[in-house]
Scaffold this motif. Structure first.
Motif, mmCIF file in Angstrom:
data_model
loop_
_atom_site.group_PDB
_atom_site.id
_atom_site.type_symbol
_atom_site.label_atom_id
_atom_site.label_comp_id
_atom_site.label_asym_id
_atom_site.label_seq_id
_atom_site.Cartn_x
_atom_site.Cartn_y
_atom_site.Cartn_z
ATOM 1 N N THR A 185 -12.937 -6.241 2.676
ATOM 2 C CA THR A 185 -13.341 -7.033 2.123
ATOM 3 C C THR A 185 -14.884 -6.607 2.400
ATOM 4 O O THR A 185 -15.015 -5.791 2.987
ATOM 5 N N GLU A 186 -16.361 -6.916 0.946
ATOM 6 C CA GLU A 186 -17.606 -6.237 1.291
ATOM 7 C C GLU A 186 -17.617 -7.099 2.640
ATOM 8 O O GLU A 186 -18.269 -6.207 3.840
ATOM 9 N N ASP A 187 -17.306 -8.083 3.303
ATOM 10 C CA ASP A 187 -18.108 -8.986 4.468
ATOM 11 C C ASP A 187 -17.413 -8.058 4.982
ATOM 12 O O ASP A 187 -18.106 -8.328 6.845
ATOM 13 N N THR A 188 -15.981 -7.706 5.767
ATOM 14 C CA THR A 188 -15.307 -7.546 6.507
ATOM 15 C C THR A 188 -16.243 -5.660 6.986
ATOM 16 O O THR A 188 -16.367 -6.134 8.468
ATOM 17 N N LEU A 189 -16.655 -5.254 6.112
ATOM 18 C CA LEU A 189 -17.081 -3.778 6.209
ATOM 19 C C LEU A 189 -18.046 -4.157 6.982
ATOM 20 O O LEU A 189 -18.572 -3.164 7.691
ATOM 21 N N LEU A 190 -19.013 -5.328 5.658
ATOM 22 C CA LEU A 190 -20.506 -5.390 6.835
ATOM 23 C C LEU A 190 -20.423 -5.850 8.088
ATOM 24 O O LEU A 190 -21.355 -5.392 8.752
ATOM 25 N N PHE A 230 -15.567 6.100 8.760
ATOM 26 C CA PHE A 230 -16.244 4.744 8.910
ATOM 27 C C PHE A 230 -14.416 4.025 6.995
ATOM 28 O O PHE A 230 -14.064 3.384 7.491
ATOM 29 N N LEU A 231 -14.985 4.846 6.166
ATOM 30 C CA LEU A 231 -14.636 4.705 5.537
ATOM 31 C C LEU A 231 -12.746 4.894 5.338
ATOM 32 O O LEU A 231 -11.957 4.542 5.656
ATOM 33 N N ASN A 232 -12.351 6.225 6.494
ATOM 34 C CA ASN A 232 -11.116 6.403 6.634
ATOM 35 C C ASN A 232 -10.529 5.745 7.972
ATOM 36 O O ASN A 232 -9.258 4.654 8.012
ATOM 37 N N TYR A 233 -11.336 4.952 8.985
ATOM 38 C CA TYR A 233 -10.651 3.180 9.420
ATOM 39 C C TYR A 233 -10.545 2.669 8.652
ATOM 40 O O TYR A 233 -9.625 2.412 9.577
ATOM 41 N N ALA A 234 -11.085 1.780 8.076
ATOM 42 C CA ALA A 234 -11.019 1.048 7.156
ATOM 43 C C ALA A 234 -9.766 1.123 6.312
ATOM 44 O O ALA A 234 -9.070 0.045 6.585
ATOM 45 N N ALA A 261 -18.691 -2.806 -1.351
ATOM 46 C CA ALA A 261 -18.520 -3.201 -1.426
ATOM 47 C C ALA A 261 -17.749 -1.862 -2.415
ATOM 48 O O ALA A 261 -16.260 -2.605 -2.762
ATOM 49 N N GLU A 262 -17.575 -1.229 -2.647
ATOM 50 C CA GLU A 262 -17.255 0.005 -3.163
ATOM 51 C C GLU A 262 -16.369 0.700 -2.421
ATOM 52 O O GLU A 262 -15.291 1.346 -2.655
ATOM 53 N N MET A 263 -16.194 0.542 -1.025
ATOM 54 C CA MET A 263 -15.768 0.906 -0.270
ATOM 55 C C MET A 263 -14.002 -0.252 -0.167
ATOM 56 O O MET A 263 -13.377 0.514 -0.357
ATOM 57 N N ALA A 264 -14.781 -1.065 0.103
ATOM 58 C CA ALA A 264 -14.058 -2.345 -0.864
ATOM 59 C C ALA A 264 -12.907 -2.156 -1.427
ATOM 60 O O ALA A 264 -11.313 -1.971 -1.219
ATOM 61 N N SER A 265 -13.209 -1.660 -2.706
ATOM 62 C CA SER A 265 -12.582 -1.841 -3.848
ATOM 63 C C SER A 265 -11.801 -0.115 -3.637
ATOM 64 O O SER A 265 -10.786 -0.625 -3.634
ATOM 65 N N VAL A 266 -12.422 0.024 -3.055
ATOM 66 C CA VAL A 266 -11.603 2.043 -2.702
ATOM 67 C C VAL A 266 -10.481 1.547 -1.747
ATOM 68 O O VAL A 266 -9.299 2.819 -2.182
#
Length: 239
Positions: free
Chosen positions: A101-106, A85-89, A224-229
Motif C-alpha cells: 500500500t502507499e503506507d507500507t511503501l512510505l 525501489f519499485l522492483n523491490y516492492a 500511491a502510484e507505485m502501490a497501484s502498479v
C-alpha cells in the motif's frame, strides 16, 4: 532462448550502431546471471540521456551496461534509485505475498533514510534478478532525453523496432514496465498490435506472452502510484 542468444542480438545492434557512425552508446543485458533463473523475469525501461556533469561517468565507446555503472553510478540518480525501489516492492509482493500500500511503501522509504547502507544492499540484491534498459542507446548532447530524436529513430529506421522485439523475446521478459508517456507511445511503434490497447498509466496488457505495464516516469512516480502498479501486476499475473 538464452544468454548466448541475447549476446547475438546485441552483436547485431553494435554492428548497426557502428554503421550509423555512432561511437558512444550503451547496450543492455542482465548485469547478473541470477536473472536467467528468476521465476518471473521483470524488466524496466526508461528514456535516459546518459549525460552527466562528471565526464568520467559518461558512456565512452559502445559498451554493455555493467554492474559497476548501474549499481555504483546510475543508482544514485533519482530515476534508477526509484526503479530499484519499485522492483523491490514488486518482487516482495509477488514472491513473499507482502501487502503493498502507499503506507507500507512510505514506511520503507523512511527506513531507507535511516538505514541507507542496508537498503542499498537489499535493493541491489533484488535487482540482480531483474533487467534494466533504455529505449535510447546513444548519449544525448543535452541534459534531457531528446524525445524527438528517439521517436524519429524508431520511426525512420526499422532496425530499432525489430531489435527491440528480438531483445524482449530472447531476454525471456515476463513483465515489462515502461516508464513515462513517451515510452508507452514508442511501444505502439514497436508492437503495432498494442496501439489503442496500451495507454499511458492504463491497465497492463498481455501480448505475445509479455505483460506490458505503463507507469509514470520513475523520477516522478508517487508512492500511491507505485502501490497501484504493484497490485495491478500481481492481479494480472494471477498471484
Amino acid at each position: 532462448m538464452s544468454k548466448e542468444a541475447l549476446e547475438s542480438v546485441n552483436a547485431r545492434l553494435v554492428e548497426h550502431l557502428k554503421e550509423k557512425g555512432i561511437t558512444d552508446a550503451c547496450y543492455y543485458a542482465p548485469v547478473c546471471d541470477d536473472y536467467w533463473f528468476a521465476e518471473k523475469k521483470i524488466a524496466f525501461y526508461n528514456l535516459e540521456p546518459y549525460s552527466t556533469k562528471n565526464d568520467s561517468d559518461k558512456v565512452k565507446g559502445i559498451v554493455p551496461l555493467d554492474e559497476e555503472r548501474l549499481y555504483s553510478h546510475w543508482f544514485f540518480g533519482k530515476t534508477v534509485e526509484r526503479t530499484f525501489f519499485l522492483n523491490y516492492a514488486l518482487s516482495r509482493c509477488l514472491y513473499d505475498n507482502l501487502k503493498t500500500t502507499e503506507d507500507t511503501l512510505l514506511d520503507q522509504r523512511d527506513d531507507i533514510k535511516e538505514n541507507k547502507d542496508l537498503w542499498y544492499e537489499k535493493l541491489c540484491d533484488d535487482f540482480d534478478k531483474s533487467l534494466y534498459f533504455n529505449f535510447r542507446y546513444t548519449q544525448s548532447k543535452t541534459v534531457n532525453a531528446d524525445n524527438a530524436y528517439i521517436d524519429n529513430a524508431y520511426r525512420t529506421d526499422p532496425f530499432y523496432c525489430k531489435h527491440y522485439r528480438d531483445f524482449v523475446k530472447v531476454a525471456e521478459i515476463d513483465v515489462l514496465v515502461a516508464g513515462g508517456e513517451v515510452s508507452a507511445a514508442l511501444l505502439g511503434l514497436v508492437y503495432p498490435d498494442l496501439q489503442g490497447k496500451l495507454t499511458f498509466c492504463g491497465e497492463p496488457i498481455l501480448h505475445d506472452g509479455v505483460l506490458f505495464v505503463s507507469i509514470p516516469h520513475p523520477s516522478r512516480i508517487s508512492y500511491a502510484e507505485m502501490a497501484s502498479v504493484v497490485n495491478k501486476i500481481k492481479s494480472a499475473i494471477g498471484r
